[in-house]
Design an enzyme around this catalytic site. Structure first.
Site, PDB file in Angstrom:
ATOM      1  N   HIS A 175      -2.112  -5.203   1.974  1.00  0.00           N
ATOM      2  CA  HIS A 175      -3.039  -4.885   0.869  1.00  0.00           C
ATOM      3  C   HIS A 175      -3.563  -3.455   0.991  1.00  0.00           C
ATOM      4  O   HIS A 175      -3.758  -2.780  -0.011  1.00  0.00           O
ATOM      5  CB  HIS A 175      -4.223  -5.862   0.867  1.00  0.00           C
ATOM      6  CG  HIS A 175      -3.865  -7.241   0.407  1.00  0.00           C
ATOM      7  ND1 HIS A 175      -3.185  -7.486  -0.767  1.00  0.00           N
ATOM      8  CD2 HIS A 175      -4.098  -8.469   0.957  1.00  0.00           C
ATOM      9  CE1 HIS A 175      -3.014  -8.800  -0.911  1.00  0.00           C
ATOM     10  NE2 HIS A 175      -3.549  -9.412   0.130  1.00  0.00           N
ATOM     11  N   HIS A 196      -0.423  -8.928   6.844  1.00  0.00           N
ATOM     12  CA  HIS A 196      -0.557  -9.199   5.408  1.00  0.00           C
ATOM     13  C   HIS A 196      -1.756  -8.436   4.832  1.00  0.00           C
ATOM     14  O   HIS A 196      -1.651  -7.810   3.775  1.00  0.00           O
ATOM     15  CB  HIS A 196      -0.711 -10.702   5.166  1.00  0.00           C
ATOM     16  CG  HIS A 196      -1.077 -11.049   3.755  1.00  0.00           C
ATOM     17  ND1 HIS A 196      -0.139 -11.312   2.790  1.00  0.00           N
ATOM     18  CD2 HIS A 196      -2.284 -11.135   3.139  1.00  0.00           C
ATOM     19  CE1 HIS A 196      -0.755 -11.554   1.640  1.00  0.00           C
ATOM     20  NE2 HIS A 196      -2.054 -11.456   1.817  1.00  0.00           N
ATOM     21  N   GLU A 197      -2.879  -8.485   5.549  1.00  0.00           N
ATOM     22  CA  GLU A 197      -4.068  -7.752   5.069  1.00  0.00           C
ATOM     23  C   GLU A 197      -3.780  -6.246   5.041  1.00  0.00           C
ATOM     24  O   GLU A 197      -4.220  -5.549   4.131  1.00  0.00           O
ATOM     25  CB  GLU A 197      -5.291  -8.061   5.933  1.00  0.00           C
ATOM     26  CG  GLU A 197      -5.732  -9.528   5.929  1.00  0.00           C
ATOM     27  CD  GLU A 197      -5.793 -10.162   4.544  1.00  0.00           C
ATOM     28  OE1 GLU A 197      -6.086  -9.454   3.561  1.00  0.00           O
ATOM     29  OE2 GLU A 197      -5.523 -11.373   4.431  1.00  0.00           O
TER      30      GLU A 197
HETATM   31 ZN    ZN Z   1      -3.600 -11.409   0.489  1.00  0.00          ZN
END
Ligand code: ZN
Length: 236
Positions: free
Chosen positions: A111, A107-108
């Protein structure tokens, strides 16, 4: 003017129920993400990949050589900072081979991909951070000052500054959902996770996204309350 303002502002009133409702929604979402985290921390990935392995893989495969990974204290404290080009991962995410660790790390990295591809909501978010920080520290003092001086202009500016926080949280939603969408695509397509592992990761990230929805709702309810209490009352 002064009397009713003070009375309605500083004592319990019916609109306080809106704040309580926001609090309940937030607590519910936090309990939900915590239980999902515990559940998917216990399920180890079939390929025994750690969160760090997963993050390194995504950075390598995309040749994101300028992005570094650092360790951060705490649990579920992971984040990506575009300003420093650093992914901060908790000890658990770095070393654990669970679905939860891999999902959070990816998830990171989602980004990071957004940052590299110039994803518009992320750009907007970075852009308004200073305004939001400024606004959030001044909003309540201004509203209080406006109440004290019975000055509607100060109150309105305070409300406007508070609304920036809400706008910030609204922009955060597509950023978070998109990062999870990218994470799931990578985990599935790279073969990092297989079969039902992908569904587990999706459930984990969905629970995490819910906390952002809850925070936004809670801020919206607080804003509604402030508006009901102190909004322009010329027409009443
Ligand atoms: Zn996030």
């Amino acid at each position: 003017m002064f009397g009713p303002y003070m009375y309605r502002g500083l004592y319990f009133d019916k609109t306080y129920l809106l704040v309580l409702l926001g609090l309940i929604i937030t607590m519910f979402a936090q309990a939900k993400v915590k239980s999902a985290f515990i559940k998917y921390s216990k399920i180890k990935s079939k390929k025994s990949i750690t969160g760090l392995d997963a993050a390194k893989y995504i950075l390598d495969v995309n040749s994101y050589n300028d992005i570094s990974i650092k360790k951060v204290r705490g649990s579920m404290s992971d984040y990506f900072n575009p300003a420093t080009k650093q992914i901060a991962l908790s000890d658990h995410t770095l070393k654990d081979t669970s679905i939860a660790s891999i999902a959070v790390a990816c998830h990171e990295c989602g980004h990071v991909i957004q940052y590299k591809e110039g994803f518009l909501p992320l750009k907007l978010k970075s852009l308004i951070v200073p305004v939001v920080n400024f606004g959030s520290s001044l909003s309540f003092p201004l509203i209080l000052l406006g109440l004290f001086m019975a000055n509607q202009l100060f109150i309105n500016i305070g409300l406007l500054l508070f609304s920036f926080m809400l706008i910030f949280q609204l922009i955060t939603l597509p950023v978070e959902f998109d990062a999870s969408r990218r994470a799931i695509a990578v985990m599935r397509d790279s073969g990092m996770l297989v079969g039902e592992e992908v569904d587990h990761a999706r459930a984990m990230l969905r629970a995490a996204a819910l906390t952002y929805v809850a925070a936004t709702l809670s801020t919206a309810l607080q804003f509604l309350r402030l508006f009901l209490l102190f909004g322009d009352r010329d027409d009443r």
